[in-house]
Write a protein that holds these residues in place. Sequence first.
Motif, PDB file in Angstrom:
ATOM      1  N   MET A  34       0.844  -1.183   0.000  1.00  0.00           N
ATOM      2  CA  MET A  34       0.000   0.000   0.000  1.00  0.00           C
ATOM      3  C   MET A  34       0.885   1.240   0.000  1.00  0.00           C
ATOM      4  N   ARG A  35       0.401   2.276  -0.684  1.00  0.00           N
ATOM      5  CA  ARG A  35       1.113   3.549  -0.729  1.00  0.00           C
ATOM      6  C   ARG A  35       0.097   4.670  -0.533  1.00  0.00           C
ATOM      7  N   VAL A  36       0.540   5.733   0.106  1.00  0.00           N
ATOM      8  CA  VAL A  36      -0.332   6.875   0.398  1.00  0.00           C
ATOM      9  C   VAL A  36       0.215   8.102  -0.325  1.00  0.00           C
ATOM     10  N   GLY A  37      -0.699   8.926  -0.851  1.00  0.00           N
ATOM     11  CA  GLY A  37      -0.284  10.165  -1.501  1.00  0.00           C
ATOM     12  C   GLY A  37      -1.124  11.327  -1.022  1.00  0.00           C
ATOM     13  N   HIS A  38      -0.535  12.513  -1.089  1.00  0.00           N
ATOM     14  CA  HIS A  38      -1.240  13.748  -0.726  1.00  0.00           C
ATOM     15  C   HIS A  38      -1.158  14.715  -1.898  1.00  0.00           C
ATOM     16  N   GLY A  39      -2.264  15.385  -2.179  1.00  0.00           N
ATOM     17  CA  GLY A  39      -2.276  16.395  -3.227  1.00  0.00           C
ATOM     18  C   GLY A  39      -2.905  17.677  -2.721  1.00  0.00           C
ATOM     19  N   TYR A  40      -2.453  18.777  -3.277  1.00  0.00           N
ATOM     20  CA  TYR A  40      -2.976  20.093  -2.920  1.00  0.00           C
ATOM     21  C   TYR A  40      -3.003  20.956  -4.176  1.00  0.00           C
ATOM     22  N   ASP A  41      -4.056  21.754  -4.319  1.00  0.00           N
ATOM     23  CA  ASP A  41      -4.113  22.701  -5.423  1.00  0.00           C
ATOM     24  C   ASP A  41      -4.909  23.920  -4.989  1.00  0.00           C
ATOM     25  N   VAL A  42      -4.628  25.037  -5.621  1.00  0.00           N
ATOM     26  CA  VAL A  42      -5.332  26.285  -5.343  1.00  0.00           C
ATOM     27  C   VAL A  42      -5.402  27.090  -6.633  1.00  0.00           C
ATOM     28  N   HIS A  43      -6.547  27.736  -6.850  1.00  0.00           N
ATOM     29  CA  HIS A  43      -6.713  28.646  -7.986  1.00  0.00           C
ATOM     30  C   HIS A  43      -7.476  29.872  -7.511  1.00  0.00           C
ATOM     31  N   ARG A  44      -7.139  31.005  -8.078  1.00  0.00           N
ATOM     32  CA  ARG A  44      -7.842  32.243  -7.753  1.00  0.00           C
ATOM     33  C   ARG A  44      -9.104  32.355  -8.595  1.00  0.00           C
ATOM     34  N   PHE A  45     -10.071  33.103  -8.085  1.00  0.00           N
ATOM     35  CA  PHE A  45     -11.288  33.373  -8.843  1.00  0.00           C
ATOM     36  C   PHE A  45     -10.963  34.292 -10.018  1.00  0.00           C
ATOM     37  N   ALA A  46     -11.730  34.115 -11.096  1.00  0.00           N
ATOM     38  CA  ALA A  46     -11.580  34.950 -12.286  1.00  0.00           C
ATOM     39  C   ALA A  46     -12.947  35.142 -12.921  1.00  0.00           C
ATOM     40  N   GLY A  52     -13.436  33.058   7.139  1.00  0.00           N
ATOM     41  CA  GLY A  52     -13.058  34.400   6.724  1.00  0.00           C
ATOM     42  C   GLY A  52     -11.568  34.683   6.755  1.00  0.00           C
ATOM     43  N   LEU A  53     -10.757  33.688   7.059  1.00  0.00           N
ATOM     44  CA  LEU A  53      -9.310  33.886   7.171  1.00  0.00           C
ATOM     45  C   LEU A  53      -8.589  33.466   5.892  1.00  0.00           C
ATOM     46  N   GLY A  54      -7.486  34.122   5.595  1.00  0.00           N
ATOM     47  CA  GLY A  54      -6.608  33.710   4.507  1.00  0.00           C
ATOM     48  C   GLY A  54      -7.180  33.912   3.109  1.00  0.00           C
ATOM     49  N   PHE A  55      -6.462  33.342   2.140  1.00  0.00           N
ATOM     50  CA  PHE A  55      -6.773  33.463   0.714  1.00  0.00           C
ATOM     51  C   PHE A  55      -8.186  32.997   0.389  1.00  0.00           C
ATOM     52  N   THR A  56      -8.524  31.804   0.834  1.00  0.00           N
ATOM     53  CA  THR A  56      -9.857  31.292   0.527  1.00  0.00           C
ATOM     54  C   THR A  56     -10.914  31.964   1.394  1.00  0.00           C
ATOM     55  N   GLY A  57     -10.582  32.236   2.614  1.00  0.00           N
ATOM     56  CA  GLY A  57     -11.537  32.858   3.522  1.00  0.00           C
ATOM     57  C   GLY A  57     -11.944  34.260   3.100  1.00  0.00           C
ATOM     58  N   SER A  58     -11.045  34.957   2.418  1.00  0.00           N
ATOM     59  CA  SER A  58     -11.367  36.303   1.941  1.00  0.00           C
ATOM     60  C   SER A  58     -12.076  36.260   0.592  1.00  0.00           C
ATOM     61  N   GLY A  59     -12.353  35.046   0.093  1.00  0.00           N
ATOM     62  CA  GLY A  59     -13.106  34.907  -1.149  1.00  0.00           C
ATOM     63  C   GLY A  59     -12.297  35.136  -2.404  1.00  0.00           C
ATOM     64  N   LYS A  60     -10.980  34.997  -2.327  1.00  0.00           N
ATOM     65  CA  LYS A  60     -10.127  35.222  -3.494  1.00  0.00           C
ATOM     66  C   LYS A  60      -9.961  33.981  -4.360  1.00  0.00           C
ATOM     67  N   GLY A  61     -10.311  32.815  -3.833  1.00  0.00           N
ATOM     68  CA  GLY A  61     -10.147  31.594  -4.601  1.00  0.00           C
ATOM     69  C   GLY A  61     -10.594  30.377  -3.835  1.00  0.00           C
ATOM     70  N   VAL A  62     -10.219  29.222  -4.371  1.00  0.00           N
ATOM     71  CA  VAL A  62     -10.609  27.933  -3.807  1.00  0.00           C
ATOM     72  C   VAL A  62      -9.367  27.051  -3.743  1.00  0.00           C
ATOM     73  N   ALA A  63      -9.268  26.258  -2.690  1.00  0.00           N
ATOM     74  CA  ALA A  63      -8.180  25.300  -2.536  1.00  0.00           C
ATOM     75  C   ALA A  63      -8.774  23.906  -2.308  1.00  0.00           C
ATOM     76  N   ALA A  64      -7.963  22.891  -2.536  1.00  0.00           N
ATOM     77  CA  ALA A  64      -8.401  21.523  -2.265  1.00  0.00           C
ATOM     78  C   ALA A  64      -7.210  20.681  -1.815  1.00  0.00           C
ATOM     79  N   HIS A  65      -7.485  19.782  -0.893  1.00  0.00           N
ATOM     80  CA  HIS A  65      -6.520  18.791  -0.420  1.00  0.00           C
ATOM     81  C   HIS A  65      -7.088  17.414  -0.737  1.00  0.00           C
ATOM     82  N   ALA A  66      -6.216  16.477  -1.034  1.00  0.00           N
ATOM     83  CA  ALA A  66      -6.654  15.095  -1.244  1.00  0.00           C
ATOM     84  C   ALA A  66      -5.593  14.149  -0.711  1.00  0.00           C
ATOM     85  N   VAL A  67      -6.059  13.053  -0.151  1.00  0.00           N
ATOM     86  CA  VAL A  67      -5.207  11.967   0.303  1.00  0.00           C
ATOM     87  C   VAL A  67      -5.752  10.698  -0.330  1.00  0.00           C
ATOM     88  N   CYS A  68      -4.854   9.836  -0.775  1.00  0.00           N
ATOM     89  CA  CYS A  68      -5.321   8.592  -1.372  1.00  0.00           C
ATOM     90  C   CYS A  68      -4.471   7.430  -0.909  1.00  0.00           C
TER      91      CYS A  68
END
Length: 159
Positions: free
Chosen positions: A1-13, A136-152
């Motif tokens: 078995m192997r585990v991976g982590h992913g993260y991504d973020v994009h700003r609103f446009a 309401g905190l940080g980049f996503t909290g201020s409504g500037k974009g969206v982030a996502a985390h994933a573990v598999c």
Amino acid sequence: MRVGHGYDVHRFAENRKLILGGVEIPYAMGLAGHSDADVLAHAVMDALLGAAALGDIGGLFPDTDPEYLGADSMKLLAAVSRILAGKGYRVGNIDSTVVAQAPKLKPYIGRMRENISGACGVPCDCVSVKATTEEGLGFTGSGKGVAAHAVCLIERSGR
């Protein structure tokens, strides 16, 4: 078995669709990016690739390649799943979290799970998608974009 982590973020446009987990979400803005900018799919792909030590999506689908301009990230996720299968891996499960102050995502979570499970060739009960705000905190909290985390978890096929 192997585990991976992913993260991504994009700003609103402006003048972009908001696509998360392959679902078009009605919202005033979308996410900026070379592809459809689906941060959830991108985080899942990076988790899968990381678990197999196969790099990241920037290496497979570079934003300098016009072939991927406006690309459907669910198709890219399916391609990543095929690459893993070709290397002898199968997806065990995926757990992910989308971080967005707005819009509210609860009504779309089921379809996101179905899309990801379909692209990865696993039952829907092997895919978890959650959504949260950052109060309401940080980049996503201020409504500037969206982030996502994933573990598999991935496993060698046939073992």
